[in-house]
Design a protein around this motif. Structure first.
Motif, short mmCIF file in Angstrom:
data_model
loop_
_atom_site.label_atom_id
_atom_site.label_comp_id
_atom_site.label_asym_id
_atom_site.label_seq_id
_atom_site.Cartn_x
_atom_site.Cartn_y
_atom_site.Cartn_z
N MET A 1 -12.19 33.81 6.98
CA MET A 1 -12.62 34.73 5.91
C MET A 1 -14.15 34.75 5.83
SD MET A 1 -11.77 34.55 1.84
CE MET A 1 -12.53 35.73 0.71
N ARG A 2 -14.71 35.95 5.78
CA ARG A 2 -16.16 36.07 5.68
C ARG A 2 -16.63 35.74 4.27
NH1 ARG A 2 -17.98 41.77 7.93
NH2 ARG A 2 -19.97 40.78 7.43
N THR A 3 -17.85 35.22 4.18
CA THR A 3 -18.42 34.89 2.88
C THR A 3 -18.68 36.18 2.11
OG1 THR A 3 -19.48 32.96 3.85
CG2 THR A 3 -20.26 33.68 1.69
N PRO A 4 -18.22 36.29 0.86
CA PRO A 4 -18.47 37.51 0.08
C PRO A 4 -19.96 37.78 -0.10
CG PRO A 4 -16.76 36.16 -0.95
CD PRO A 4 -17.33 35.34 0.15
N VAL A 5 -20.28 39.04 -0.27
CA VAL A 5 -21.69 39.46 -0.39
C VAL A 5 -22.33 38.88 -1.64
CG1 VAL A 5 -23.21 41.46 -0.54
CG2 VAL A 5 -21.17 41.56 0.88
N VAL A 6 -21.57 38.80 -2.74
CA VAL A 6 -22.14 38.28 -3.98
C VAL A 6 -22.56 36.81 -3.83
CG1 VAL A 6 -20.96 39.92 -5.46
CG2 VAL A 6 -19.78 37.83 -4.80
N MET A 7 -21.77 36.06 -3.07
CA MET A 7 -22.13 34.66 -2.84
C MET A 7 -23.36 34.54 -1.95
SD MET A 7 -18.48 32.75 -2.36
CE MET A 7 -17.23 32.79 -3.64
N THR A 8 -23.40 35.35 -0.91
CA THR A 8 -24.56 35.32 -0.02
C THR A 8 -25.84 35.70 -0.75
OG1 THR A 8 -23.09 35.94 1.80
CG2 THR A 8 -25.44 36.18 2.16
N LEU A 9 -25.75 36.73 -1.59
CA LEU A 9 -26.93 37.15 -2.34
C LEU A 9 -27.39 36.06 -3.31
CD1 LEU A 9 -28.87 39.51 -2.93
CD2 LEU A 9 -27.25 40.28 -4.67
N GLY A 10 -26.45 35.43 -3.97
CA GLY A 10 -26.83 34.36 -4.90
C GLY A 10 -27.43 33.16 -4.20
N MET A 11 -26.89 32.82 -3.03
CA MET A 11 -27.42 31.67 -2.29
C MET A 11 -28.80 31.96 -1.70
SD MET A 11 -25.43 29.13 -2.58
CE MET A 11 -26.07 28.07 -1.30
N VAL A 12 -29.16 33.20 -1.52
CA VAL A 12 -30.49 33.54 -1.03
C VAL A 12 -31.51 33.59 -2.16
CG1 VAL A 12 -31.85 35.37 0.07
CG2 VAL A 12 -29.63 34.74 1.01
N LEU A 13 -31.11 34.16 -3.30
CA LEU A 13 -32.06 34.33 -4.40
C LEU A 13 -32.35 33.03 -5.15
CD1 LEU A 13 -30.85 37.72 -5.94
CD2 LEU A 13 -32.74 37.32 -4.37
N GLU B 1 -11.98 28.94 3.32
CA GLU B 1 -12.02 29.77 2.12
C GLU B 1 -12.97 29.17 1.11
OE1 GLU B 1 -9.07 31.87 0.61
OE2 GLU B 1 -8.22 32.38 2.54
N PRO B 2 -13.73 29.99 0.39
CA PRO B 2 -14.65 29.46 -0.63
C PRO B 2 -13.90 29.03 -1.88
CG PRO B 2 -14.77 31.84 -0.58
CD PRO B 2 -13.85 31.45 0.54
N HIS B 3 -14.56 28.19 -2.66
CA HIS B 3 -14.02 27.74 -3.95
C HIS B 3 -14.62 28.66 -5.02
CE1 HIS B 3 -12.66 25.24 -7.21
NE2 HIS B 3 -12.07 24.41 -6.35
N PHE B 4 -13.83 29.62 -5.46
CA PHE B 4 -14.34 30.65 -6.35
C PHE B 4 -14.76 30.09 -7.70
CE2 PHE B 4 -11.67 33.00 -3.36
CZ PHE B 4 -12.55 33.98 -2.96
N VAL B 5 -14.07 29.07 -8.19
CA VAL B 5 -14.39 28.54 -9.51
C VAL B 5 -15.76 27.85 -9.50
CG1 VAL B 5 -13.63 26.98 -11.33
CG2 VAL B 5 -11.95 28.28 -10.03
N LEU B 6 -15.99 27.02 -8.50
CA LEU B 6 -17.28 26.34 -8.42
C LEU B 6 -18.42 27.33 -8.18
CD1 LEU B 6 -16.51 23.08 -6.38
CD2 LEU B 6 -17.03 23.31 -8.82
#
Length: 298
Positions: free
Chosen positions: A1-13, A108-113
């Motif tokens: 599963m690819r990393t969602p865009v919202v997670m990638t954006l948050g991890m960059v900012l 898979e990512p841990h959506f809650v964390l």
């Protein structure tokens, strides 16, 4: 599963915002003071949260200048110290949660964390935005933030701008990572809809039972309502017919039409054929004479 865009954006900012806020907190550049009467024209003073620095174009920057006006005792400076440090600590905690939530070694990512880290980042952005805005509001107020009298001028310096940028990036990154809670919330809502109720639901309205008398039914309805699928007895039918008059008007009977008769007797030819056959039989049975030969002799 690819990393969602919202997670990638948050991890960059978030890491970029951490660096900007760290620079803004430590660098002595929240306010720029210049135009001293007893100093050269090119002499300026940088005021920060922890230090005062004097700089001249022909010399290097000299930090550790004495605070003669009580700048560090001002309330915006004291509040900014505490909130900026709190923002840095909260951002570090958010990065730890984001690292565990956004998968780097799992399928898979841990959506809650990941969503919780976004909430932490958003709070850290508020912690840094409040002191920066407050300091900027009282920047030119010499009664709140002490500064030499006019013609000395005060201006916004680079640390305040970096604080604004870091706060905005934290708010954007936190909001982006907080969107990771959407799949988890959707899954929880579907589970709540499919789950059966824990116990019988009690009505808030009291139920009143009324024993109504049974209505008098006609014989046909009575027999069929009791499960006896048969018509009422003939005696009841006759009694009901005699007691209850007929309703309606008599229907007219259809008039009988005259049947069509053939004027020709179809048996007329049959009678002639029967007579001919009888004559032939009489001729064949006549007695033989001696003078005439019989058919049997031929």
């Amino acid at each position: 599963m690819r990393t969602p865009v919202v997670m990638t954006l948050g991890m960059v900012l978030a890491p970029c915002a951490l660096l900007l806020n760290l620079t803004s907190t430590l660098a002595p550049g929240w306010r720029l003071v210049k135009g001293f009467l007893d100093e050269p024209v090119d002499v300026v003073q940088f005021q920060g949260l922890w230090d005062l620095c004097r700089e001249q174009s022909s010399r290097e920057r000299e930090c550790g200048q004495p605070d003669e006006l009580g700048y560090f005792a001002a309330q915006p400076v004291l509040v900014a110290r505490g909130l900026m440090v709190t923002s840095l600590a909260t951002t570090a905690l958010g990065l730890l949660l984001a690292t565990l939530g956004v998968r780097c070694w799992r399928d898979e990512p841990h959506f809650v964390l990941a969503g919780l880290s976004g909430i932490v980042f958003f709070a850290a952005g508020l912690f840094s935005l409040i002191p920066v805005s407050w300091y900027n509001h009282f920047l030119a107020d010499r009664a709140v933030l002490p500064a030499p009298a006019s013609p000395v001028t005060v201006q916004v310096s680079y640390s305040l701008v970096l604080g604004y940028l870091g706060s905005c990036l934290l708010l954007l990154g936190g909001f982006s990572l907080a969107l990771s809670l959407a799949p988890w919330c959707e899954e929880r809502c579907q589970g709540c809809r499919k789950a059966p109720p824990a116990g019988p639901r009690r009505s808030s309205i009291s139920t009143v039972y009324v024993d109504w008398p049974e209505p008098a039914l006609t014989p046909a309805i009575k027999y069929y309502s009791e499960g006896q699928h048969r018509p009422p007895p003939a005696a009841q039918q006759q009694h009901g017919a005699a007691a209850k008059p007929r309703v309606g008007f008599p229907m007219p009977k259809p008039r009988l039409q005259t049947c069509y008769t053939n004027p020709v007797d179809v048996l007329d030819g049959e009678s002639h054929k029967a007579a001919d056959s009888q004559g032939a039989s009489s001729r064949s049975t006549r007695p033989c004479h001696s003078s005439l030969p019989c058919d049997s002799d031929l």
